[in-house]
Design a protein around this motif. Structure first.
Motif, mmCIF file in Angstrom:
data_model
loop_
_atom_site.group_PDB
_atom_site.id
_atom_site.type_symbol
_atom_site.label_atom_id
_atom_site.label_comp_id
_atom_site.label_asym_id
_atom_site.label_seq_id
_atom_site.Cartn_x
_atom_site.Cartn_y
_atom_site.Cartn_z
ATOM 1 N N GLU A 1 31.462 11.379 24.003
ATOM 2 C CA GLU A 1 30.616 11.200 22.810
ATOM 3 C C GLU A 1 30.856 9.842 22.153
ATOM 4 O OE1 GLU A 1 28.134 13.015 22.248
ATOM 5 O OE2 GLU A 1 28.588 14.863 23.298
ATOM 6 N N ASN B 1 27.775 7.229 21.868
ATOM 7 C CA ASN B 1 27.449 6.602 20.582
ATOM 8 C C ASN B 1 27.407 5.083 20.733
ATOM 9 O OD1 ASN B 1 28.873 5.251 18.009
ATOM 10 N ND2 ASN B 1 27.477 6.857 17.340
ATOM 11 N N GLU C 1 25.252 11.650 18.567
ATOM 12 C CA GLU C 1 26.483 11.589 19.367
ATOM 13 C C GLU C 1 27.708 11.464 18.458
ATOM 14 O OE1 GLU C 1 25.819 12.643 22.124
ATOM 15 O OE2 GLU C 1 24.152 11.625 23.066
ATOM 16 N N GLU D 1 22.029 17.989 24.038
ATOM 17 C CA GLU D 1 21.877 16.984 25.092
ATOM 18 C C GLU D 1 20.579 17.216 25.866
ATOM 19 O OE1 GLU D 1 23.686 14.598 24.555
ATOM 20 O OE2 GLU D 1 25.736 15.208 24.115
#
Length: 162
Positions: free
Chosen positions: A19, A23, A49, A132
């Motif tokens: 994550e 990001n 994220e 997701e």
């Protein structure tokens, strides 16, 4: 895709690292894109994220207390995507690579969900898999929209009538 984790702790640590990387990748894509609508999409995905990372960290603290979280460095895949994005600057290729990454994330969270007996952690992994999937769908709709294809039922209805 990396090997699936064997423990819940390993799954959480791997997910946190992923994550962080996702990001950073989406923020990078937002920075280099020339299209305002893509910039907004990538910024929104980056925000999601970041929220995922925070959710996973919270779950880790609940399960493992003050034990340090050591997510390691960003993934090689993310670094490659960021470098390729800078070189390619072809939005369709970038979007397709991002779709692949989101598909891998769905598979990861679906697998991680199966290795835990903790109901709340199972719920978190399940929700992240759904998030997701939604990201993948948004990216696919972005491609469809750029190709002039309808992106939802109402738009399809209008498109068929034209």
């Amino acid at each position: 895709m990396p090997e699936l984790p064997k423990t819940v702790e390993q799954a959480l640590v791997m997910a946190i690292a992923a994550e962080i990387d996702a990001n950073a990748t989406y923020l990078h894509l937002a920075e280099i894109t020339k299209k305002p609508e893509s910039k907004t999409l990538y910024q929104n995905l980056a925000r999601d994220e970041q929220w995922h990372k925070e959710t996973l960290e919270e779950r880790y603290r609940v399960l493992f207390g003050d034990k340090p979280i050591e997510p390691g460095s960003a993934s090689i895949e993310g670094a490659v995507l960021r470098r390729k994005a800078q070189e390619i600057l072809d939005e369709f290729t970038i979007l397709n690579i991002a779709i692949e990454a989101e598909t891998a994330a769905v598979a990861f969270y679906t697998g991680a969900e199966k290795i835990t007996n903790d109901a709340k952690t199972k719920q978190v992994f399940s929700q992240l898999a759904k998030d997701e999937e939604r990201h993948r769908d948004l990216l696919e709709k972005e491609i469809q929209g750029r190709q002039g294809k309808p992106t939802d039922e109402m738009e399809l209805d209008n498109w068929v009538r034209e």
